[in-house]
Scaffold this motif. Structure first.
Motif, PDB file in Angstrom:
ATOM      1  N   VAL A 155       5.525   4.005   2.201  1.00  0.00           N
ATOM      2  CA  VAL A 155       6.220   5.274   2.657  1.00  0.00           C
ATOM      3  C   VAL A 155       6.829   5.116   4.150  1.00  0.00           C
ATOM      4  O   VAL A 155       7.934   5.766   4.569  1.00  0.00           O
ATOM      5  N   GLU A 156       6.171   4.354   4.581  1.00  0.00           N
ATOM      6  CA  GLU A 156       6.666   3.893   6.172  1.00  0.00           C
ATOM      7  C   GLU A 156       7.993   3.195   6.060  1.00  0.00           C
ATOM      8  O   GLU A 156       9.082   3.546   6.680  1.00  0.00           O
ATOM      9  N   GLN A 157       8.199   2.451   4.938  1.00  0.00           N
ATOM     10  CA  GLN A 157       9.539   1.706   4.799  1.00  0.00           C
ATOM     11  C   GLN A 157      10.581   2.739   4.393  1.00  0.00           C
ATOM     12  O   GLN A 157      11.765   2.604   4.815  1.00  0.00           O
ATOM     13  N   MET A 158      10.195   3.847   3.728  1.00  0.00           N
ATOM     14  CA  MET A 158      11.119   4.691   3.311  1.00  0.00           C
ATOM     15  C   MET A 158      11.518   5.453   4.225  1.00  0.00           C
ATOM     16  O   MET A 158      12.620   5.689   4.420  1.00  0.00           O
ATOM     17  N   LEU A 159      10.652   6.042   5.196  1.00  0.00           N
ATOM     18  CA  LEU A 159      11.188   6.854   6.259  1.00  0.00           C
ATOM     19  C   LEU A 159      11.491   6.074   7.451  1.00  0.00           C
ATOM     20  O   LEU A 159      11.983   6.528   8.436  1.00  0.00           O
ATOM     21  N   GLY A 160      11.218   4.757   7.430  1.00  0.00           N
ATOM     22  CA  GLY A 160      11.303   3.937   8.736  1.00  0.00           C
ATOM     23  C   GLY A 160      10.700   4.434   9.917  1.00  0.00           C
ATOM     24  O   GLY A 160      11.070   4.395  11.130  1.00  0.00           O
ATOM     25  N   ARG A 161       9.608   4.959   9.740  1.00  0.00           N
ATOM     26  CA  ARG A 161       8.586   5.446  10.778  1.00  0.00           C
ATOM     27  C   ARG A 161       7.152   5.558  10.230  1.00  0.00           C
ATOM     28  O   ARG A 161       7.159   5.724   8.929  1.00  0.00           O
ATOM     29  N   ALA A 162       6.209   5.832  11.111  1.00  0.00           N
ATOM     30  CA  ALA A 162       4.771   5.827  10.710  1.00  0.00           C
ATOM     31  C   ALA A 162       4.975   7.414  10.389  1.00  0.00           C
ATOM     32  O   ALA A 162       5.346   8.338  11.023  1.00  0.00           O
ATOM     33  N   LEU A 163       4.135   7.781   9.302  1.00  0.00           N
ATOM     34  CA  LEU A 163       4.078   9.088   8.824  1.00  0.00           C
ATOM     35  C   LEU A 163       2.890   9.643   9.505  1.00  0.00           C
ATOM     36  O   LEU A 163       1.799   9.075   9.577  1.00  0.00           O
ATOM     37  N   GLU A 164       2.936  10.968   9.812  1.00  0.00           N
ATOM     38  CA  GLU A 164       1.938  11.564  10.676  1.00  0.00           C
ATOM     39  C   GLU A 164       0.955  12.156   9.401  1.00  0.00           C
ATOM     40  O   GLU A 164       1.341  12.427   8.292  1.00  0.00           O
ATOM     41  N   THR A 194       0.853  -1.364   0.117  1.00  0.00           N
ATOM     42  CA  THR A 194       0.168  -0.014   0.061  1.00  0.00           C
ATOM     43  C   THR A 194       0.797   1.325  -0.031  1.00  0.00           C
ATOM     44  O   THR A 194       2.358   1.179   0.376  1.00  0.00           O
ATOM     45  N   ARG A 195       0.229   2.208  -0.237  1.00  0.00           N
ATOM     46  CA  ARG A 195       1.167   3.460  -0.530  1.00  0.00           C
ATOM     47  C   ARG A 195       1.819   3.808   1.073  1.00  0.00           C
ATOM     48  O   ARG A 195       2.577   4.155   1.201  1.00  0.00           O
ATOM     49  N   MET A 196       0.770   3.532   1.938  1.00  0.00           N
ATOM     50  CA  MET A 196       1.268   3.867   3.520  1.00  0.00           C
ATOM     51  C   MET A 196       2.300   3.121   3.620  1.00  0.00           C
ATOM     52  O   MET A 196       3.470   3.517   4.415  1.00  0.00           O
TER      53      MET A 196
END
Ligand SMILES: Nc1ncnc2c1ncn2[C@@H]1O[C@H](COP(=O)(O)OP(=O)(O)OP(=O)(O)O)[C@@H](O)[C@H]1O
Ligand SMILES: [Mg+2]
Length: 497
Positions: free
Chosen positions: A231-240, A226-228
């Motif tokens: 993004v979380e893999q890229m950032l290494g954290r959950a996106l607010e 999923t998009r989410m």
């Protein structure tokens, strides 16, 4: 498997840009390479194409170890690359660019008829029927991009690497390039696709590899993501949640600037524009619709032939950028590569450059203050650099871009024009820049934002002006600011609204 990379490592002084990265490429797949600014995407590609010598790791192609030491050698092995800045010569013809170095010859001279015929045949495979005797530079970026792809495929033919190929294309042009890429996939090529546009990744790619801090986080089929989660893999954290609250009180904002009847023949039709203090005005439209031209007019790069600019104190002269800066205007242009960075100056020097020029070189900004400013912006924009004294040319593309933005912010203009401020910038920093625009306008700065990403415009702008064919054709305010309405205005034919 067509190509496999094992334990690829590349170290720069102070940075481990790649740390034991594995990657497998299959024939007939589009493989997206994702990661934040500075994650190591371009470095990986440069190691693969021989532009950088790697410090460790093994690359095998069709089962045999390869060791390309130059892009030329990589091409010989079947690996071709197209960068965002098309690396072709704009004042050669399309045919010359396409066949450069492989021109058909007769009696030792270039056989220009054969050249034309061969070039047409090659482009025909891509559904492109254009005059190959015209200069490449006279065609839109998408065509240049396709010519670059065709050339890379002709020379190499097994692996095609595209590093942010769509960054300066509009939606229609992206579709054109994607059709070409799909055709190549069907012919069995492996395509590596680097992009910050997640929608495009979901649209085009079969598999995705995510890099973070020079390490591989995961390789997986797009269908499982999923998009989410991506993004979380890229950032290494959950996106607010990053949705900026709509701006309040823009109606009440006292007008700061009045532009009346400003225009320039062949560039932009005369337009009226009022900008309120603390207001964000968005400019929407297709590439070539006159958005950048509007900005260039307002900043005196291409001065208006008609009309006036006024503020509460009277007329403002905008005959060149110097006068615009003196009037408190700032302009971070779209093509930051061309305009923005001075590669061998440090990050600090690049950030304070604008302020220093404004103050005059005779009065240098004290070093302590320079350091503080640089540190401050490095933190606020999350510019990834091992330290502020690093030559900016050694930063990743997206981080260079953030530094140029910092330069303009540091000058504290009352009216800041941002042309595609988030292009090439990763999702995390993207949200940060939108947040920063909100913060600046609450402090009273007025901002004009040009963006091709409608969601971004809707999130940030109080008012959106839509352009088409070099005319301002519609203006949306308040609750009318929505991507559907903007799309309608862009697409509708006929009379100006
Ligand atoms: N020539 C160089 N000298 C020193 N450091 C470098 C050099 N090239 C890249 N780096 C560093 O290597 C790291 C990875 O950079 P790279 O350009 O590969 O990132 P990227 O993933 O392509 O980012 P972007 O999305 O911003 O283009 C960064 O920390 C960068 O500063
Ligand atoms: Mg890069």
């Amino acid at each position: 498997m067509l190509l496999s990379i094992r334990s690829l490592t590349k170290v720069f002084p102070g940075t481990r840009a790649l740390d034991g990265v594995d990657l497998d490429l299959h024939a007939g797949e589009v493989h997206a390479l994702l990661g934040e600014n500075g994650a190591g995407k371009s470095t990986l590609i440069k190691c693969l194409t021989g532009a950088y010598a790697r410090d460790g790791g093994v690359i095998t192609m069709e089962g045999a170890a390869i060791d390309p030491r130059s892009t030329l050698e990589a091409q010989g092995l079947g690996i071709g690359t197209v960068y965002q800045e098309v690396n072709l010569l704009e004042n050669l013809t399309v045919a010359q660019n396409l066949m450069f170095g492989r021109e058909p010859r007769k009696w030792g001279l270039v056989d220009s008829r054969a050249l034309r015929r061969q070039a047409q045949a090659v482009l025909g495979q891509y559904g492109l029927d254009i005059d190959v005797d015209r200069d490449l530079g006279s065609y839109p970026v998408a065509i240049r991009q396709i010519v670059a792809i065709a050339r890379a495929v002709e020379i190499s033919g097994k692996v095609l690497i595209l590093d942010e190929p769509t960054a300066s294309l509009d939606a229609r042009e992206v579709a054109m390039v994607f059709d070409v890429v799909r055709g190549l996939r069907a012919r069995g090529m492996a395509i590596v696709f680097v992009s910050h546009f997640l929608d495009q990744v979901f649209e085009l790619a079969d598999r995705v590899t995510v890099l973070r801090n020079g390490r591989r986080v995961a390789s997986q089929p797009v269908a499982e993501l999923t998009r989410m989660s991506l993004v979380e893999q890229m950032l290494g954290r959950a996106l607010e949640e990053v949705v900026e609250a709509p701006h309040e009180g823009s109606e009440a904002a006292p007008p700061l600037l009045h532009f009346t009847g400003m225009g320039r023949k062949g560039v932009i039709e005369p337009f009226d524009l009022t900008v309120g203090a603390g207001e964000v005005v968005g400019l929407a439209g297709l590439l070539g619709s006159g958005r950048t031209e509007t900005a260039e007019l307002l900043f005196g790069i291409r001065p208006a032939q008609s009309g006036t600019a006024r503020d509460a104190n009277g007329d403002i002269v905008l005959s060149n950028p110097r006068t615009a800066i003196a009037a408190g205007f700032g302009f971070a242009p779209e093509d930051r590569k061309l305009d923005g960075i001075v590669g061998d100056l440090s990050v600090r020097e690049n950030i304070i450059l604008g302020m220093q020029a404004q103050r005059g070189w005779a009065r240098p900004i004290p070093r302590g203050q320079q350091n503080k400013l640089a540190e401050d912006y490095i933190k606020r924009l999350d510019i990834r650099t091992s330290d502020r004294e690093k030559p900016i040319g050694q930063l990743s593309g997206g981080n260079q871009q953030k530094a140029v933005l910092a330069r303009w912010l540091a000058m504290n203009p009352r009216f800041l024009i941002l042309d595609e401020p988030t292009r090439g910038i990763d999702v995390g920093a993207h949200a940060e820049i939108l947040r920063l625009i909100g913060e600046l306008t609450r402090a009273g700065m007025s901002v004009l934002v040009i963006s091709s990403e409608l969601d971004e415009l809707v999130a940030v702008a109080d008012r959106v002006i839509v352009l088409r064919d070099r005319r301002h054709v519609a203006e949306l305010t308040g609750s009318a600011v929505g991507s559907d309405r903007i799309m309608q205005a862009i697409a509708s034919e006929g009379e100006a609204a």
